[in-house]
Design a protein around this motif. Sequence first.
Motif, PDB file in Angstrom:
ATOM      1  N   UNK A 486       1.205  -0.758   0.321  1.00 17.70           N
ATOM      2  CA  UNK A 486      -0.273   0.151  -0.041  1.00 17.70           C
ATOM      3  C   UNK A 486       0.544   1.336  -0.164  1.00 17.70           C
ATOM      4  N   UNK A 487       1.923   1.162   0.945  1.00 15.04           N
ATOM      5  CA  UNK A 487       3.113   2.311   0.372  1.00 15.04           C
ATOM      6  C   UNK A 487       3.634   2.512  -0.712  1.00 15.04           C
ATOM      7  N   UNK A 488       3.901   1.427  -1.231  1.00 18.25           N
ATOM      8  CA  UNK A 488       4.227   1.921  -2.689  1.00 18.25           C
ATOM      9  C   UNK A 488       2.945   2.040  -3.620  1.00 18.25           C
ATOM     10  N   UNK A 489       1.816   1.566  -3.233  1.00 24.69           N
ATOM     11  CA  UNK A 489       1.058   2.023  -4.512  1.00 24.69           C
ATOM     12  C   UNK A 489       0.496   3.178  -4.301  1.00 24.69           C
ATOM     13  N   UNK A 490       0.339   4.209  -2.912  1.00 20.99           N
ATOM     14  CA  UNK A 490       0.325   5.667  -2.854  1.00 20.99           C
ATOM     15  C   UNK A 490       1.529   6.434  -3.160  1.00 20.99           C
ATOM     16  N   UNK A 491       2.615   6.101  -3.576  1.00 17.14           N
ATOM     17  CA  UNK A 491       3.404   6.765  -3.686  1.00 17.14           C
ATOM     18  C   UNK A 491       3.402   6.663  -5.099  1.00 17.14           C
ATOM     19  N   UNK A 492       3.181   6.009  -5.387  1.00 15.85           N
ATOM     20  CA  UNK A 492       3.710   5.500  -6.923  1.00 15.85           C
ATOM     21  C   UNK A 492       4.801   5.247  -7.301  1.00 15.85           C
TER      22      UNK A 492
END
Length: 521
Positions: A486-492
Amino acid sequence: MDSLSIENAMNGLVNGRIRIPAFQRGFVWDADRVAFLMDSLYKGYPYGSLLFWRTKKPLRTEGKIGPYELPAKDPQYPIDYVLDGQQRLTSIFGVFQTTLPPMEVEGWLPIYFDLSAPEDAQESQFLALKDEEVDSNRHFPLNVLFDAPAYRAQTRNLEESTALRLDEMQKKFLQVSLPVQTFETEEPSQVAIVFERVNRLGTPLDALQLLAAWSWSEEFDLREQFELLSSELRPFGFDSVSEDPNLLLRCCAAVIAHDASPAALMSLRGATVRSRFQEIRNGIEGAIDFVKGNFHAASLKSIPFSTILVPLSVFFAVEGSKSVKCTGHQRKMLERWFWRTCFARRYSSGVLRNLKIDIEEMGVLRASENDSRLGEFACSVTPEFFLDNSLNVGTVNTKTFILLLARENPLSFVGGQPVALDEVLRDYNRSEYHHIYPREFLKDSPEINENALANFAFISAIDNKIIGGAPPSVYKARMDDGRFEEICDRAILPENTWNDNAEDFLKERAGLLVGKAQEVI
């Protein structure tokens, strides 16, 4: 034309017969210019006349005179309000009066007659000096000229020739007659117009001063209204709007005239500004609420173009206590226009032309949402936007990039908790954005633009210390494993972030960022 002695002018200010109207701008002359005026008075050179407004009707608010707070006095009617010549009158008062201490001493210096300066038609014989610069054998203070005991004390022990020279100098100032024109009316609105026209011929006023004079009345002061609006916006992070008076004035002109050009601004009628100011306030507050609620813009500094508020204020401007309710379609149109304006740098050039188009389309959108062409201008985003632009928090492109990242509601890079976007974007603190591929890791790769936008994410200073200068494949293990995806997804972030190949990473992430940009434009 009447005349006024320096002594009578000072007495008139102290006893309240001569006053400064609230719509006058503050004292702006520097000390050297004050000294130059003294030289003109001494030599009998023309220096312009004073213009007074004589009235039996006192004003609700009045200004002080330069750094001096005048004592409260029961008014003696009629009162003469200074419309033109405030700078000269304030200078004269400050140089010669001895009864009032200045409330603000910065920039205000006493004036001295230079006894060593030769009589010269061109060069000034008067100086503005700090205390440590004064030579008592050479510099004679002007503030004793109208104080007989002080003057006698200063000249008692001087050589006769020097004393006679000073007597002659004092005599010239005692005999100065200040030319005065007096304008009489009981209509304050006429006074504001006269004031504005007079000042067009002299020292130019800025747009706020002009419109404040134009719209002024006993019950309404535009500058006070802007300051009040700013204080009300403080809890929401937008109190700095008062620091951009031209922005607020453009909003005024846009709401009333549907045109934000200087010509439209100066064509506004004062009575109209007063009667519609609540509508203007509603428009500005609605515009700020929209950008704050839809784009995480927590302060004026976080908006790529503050000018964006001008057309938006037209859309949200309504009378009284009403408010504009956006339909779903209208909201989407406004959001699309916002992003296209930012990515296309619409207000970097042709500002007035583009503002006029957008203002008109805002009106159409509010009246008939299906007929508006708002946002119908060229806009494209390529990977170069994120690869060639370096992070600089003061630029339009960086601000646009940061709002694009904020749109994803990012999580802390290490701990996984939500980033406090309102706090971060209000202060607009660069310490909250850091390199994904650390500079230490890239120090041996000079061909890589380490400061490219594509290499930044919301990474707090604390998280950045935990990450250190380690390569992504190493600091990955320091991140919250339970919320890693989720961290990676929201940081694109692309999947290849952790391969330690900066060139491939930047290319892949720029592509993802372009995809996000395409969604919003």
